[in-house]
Design an enzyme around this catalytic site. Structure first.
Site, mmCIF file in Angstrom:
data_model
loop_
_atom_site.group_PDB
_atom_site.id
_atom_site.type_symbol
_atom_site.label_atom_id
_atom_site.label_comp_id
_atom_site.label_asym_id
_atom_site.label_seq_id
_atom_site.Cartn_x
_atom_site.Cartn_y
_atom_site.Cartn_z
ATOM 1 N N THR A 95 3.015 0.875 -28.022
ATOM 2 C CA THR A 95 2.268 2.132 -28.144
ATOM 3 C C THR A 95 0.966 1.984 -27.373
ATOM 4 O OG1 THR A 95 3.265 2.658 -30.287
ATOM 5 C CG2 THR A 95 1.180 3.743 -29.761
ATOM 6 N N VAL A 97 -2.791 2.654 -25.725
ATOM 7 C CA VAL A 97 -4.166 3.093 -25.956
ATOM 8 C C VAL A 97 -4.493 4.184 -24.935
ATOM 9 C CG1 VAL A 97 -6.572 2.336 -25.650
ATOM 10 C CG2 VAL A 97 -4.985 0.957 -27.023
ATOM 11 N N ILE A 131 0.466 -3.404 -28.443
ATOM 12 C CA ILE A 131 -0.556 -2.451 -28.021
ATOM 13 C C ILE A 131 -0.615 -2.460 -26.496
ATOM 14 C CG2 ILE A 131 -3.029 -1.954 -28.002
ATOM 15 C CD1 ILE A 131 -1.695 -1.220 -30.643
ATOM 16 N N LYS A 132 -0.369 -1.298 -25.893
ATOM 17 C CA LYS A 132 -0.372 -1.203 -24.426
ATOM 18 C C LYS A 132 -1.767 -0.860 -23.928
ATOM 19 C CE LYS A 132 3.039 0.533 -21.853
ATOM 20 N NZ LYS A 132 4.025 1.543 -21.383
ATOM 21 N N LEU A 133 -2.197 -1.631 -22.952
ATOM 22 C CA LEU A 133 -3.507 -1.434 -22.327
ATOM 23 C C LEU A 133 -3.351 -1.510 -20.816
ATOM 24 C CD1 LEU A 133 -5.212 -4.020 -24.653
ATOM 25 C CD2 LEU A 133 -5.953 -1.639 -24.570
#
Length: 318
Positions: A95, A97, A131-133
């Protein structure tokens, strides 16, 4: 003979690059990845209307301020779609950011904490979340801190060796080096056509994979952003590949034999000293393709986030 997709699964973990639950059911991937563009697309699927209404109701319960409600509804919707996907995939959901935080380390960390909290409140442990950044210096620094807290990250919009090296040195769990978007740039820049073997995106991911394995980095390499099945077949053996539904279908309907192309190193040597911020910025800046594609990717994700928020604002105001 097994179809090409099943053959590929023998060498590589397959991840679905979609928010479409029916597509995920069809191809039985291990994990799934989403991004603002995919969330926007998924929000237009009629079956997801209940997830949107739930996000709207939750946002209204959290604040009376419209701007905050819009932000909260966007976060909750991304998590709601992730929760539905986690009912199907045995592994993890990525998911993302908000892309507008790509140059804000502290803002990215705060958003990651919020997303993890929303998943935990729904009974999902952080071990099932990535967590995608964006792979900016600030995004990589945010990921380094989150990893130290036990929150695993997926660094996306990765187009250069400098980004890949910095991610590995930061102890990031997983990177998503883009293949197709690199090819797009080179085709436009040179006017040439490339075979799958010579594809600049394939060459980039292969060199990153080889560097990681040769130097003993544990960061997972997950090739992303494919334009054709030839690119995918050339990367058989990569740790993971995240593939959209159209190409998953093409692989499933094919019986092209697969040979493992990427192989782990036979010996490991110590890596170089870690890059400084100045080194990273200089090396990244030396690659015009990476500079252009990272900036474009961030802008486009932000545009789609904005479109999603317009839809949410209308529903919140009605």
């Amino acid at each position: 003979m097994a179809n090409t997709l099943e053959q590929l699964k023998a060498f590589t973990t397959i991840v679905a690059d979609t928010g479409d639950i029916e597509a995920i059911k069809r191809y039985q991937p291990e994990d799934a990845t989403t991004n603002p563009s995919l969330i926007l697309k998924a929000s237009e699927i009629p079956e997801y209307s209940a997830l949107i209404e739930n996000a709207i109701d939750w946002a209204k319960s959290q604040s009376d301020v419209l701007a905050q409600q819009i932000e909260d509804a966007g976060d909750k919707l991304a998590v709601n779609i992730g929760l539905e996907i986690l009912k199907i995939v045995p592994g993890r959901i990525s998911t993302e950011v908000d892309a507008r935080l790509s140059f804000d380390k502290e803002g990215s960390i705060a958003k990651a904490h919020k997303l993890i909290k929303l998943y935990q409140e729904a009974g999902i442990d952080k071990s099932r979340i990535l967590i995608k950044l964006a792979s900016t210096w600030e995004g990589i620094c945010a990921a380094k801190q989150l990893e130290q807290e036990g929150i695993n990250c997926n660094l996306t919009l990765l187009f250069s060796f400098a980004q890949a090296r910095a991610c590995a040195e930061a102890g990031v769990y997983l990177i998503s080096p883009f293949v197709g978007r690199i090819l797009d740039w080179y085709k436009k820049d040179t006017g040439l056509e490339y075979s799958a073997t010579d594809d600049p995106g394939v060459v980039s991911v292969t060199s990153i994979y080889d560097y990681y394995k040769r130097h003993g980095f544990n960061t997972v390499v997950m090739g992303a952003s494919f334009r054709n099945t030839g690119e995918i077949i050339e990367l058989a053996g990569c740790d993971r590949l995240t593939i959209g539904p159209a190409l998953l279908e093409e692989l499933q309907n094919s019986t092209t034999p697969i040979v493992q192309k990427l192989l782990p190193a036979t010996e490991v040597v110590a890596p170089e000293a870690e890059m400084t911020e100045a080194q990273f910025r200089w090396e990244f800046n030396e690659d015009p393709m990476a500079v252009e594609k990272l900036a474009e990717g961030i802008r486009n994700f932000a545009i789609d986030q904005g479109k999603l928020e317009v839809m949410l604002k209308e529903k919140l105001s009605s």
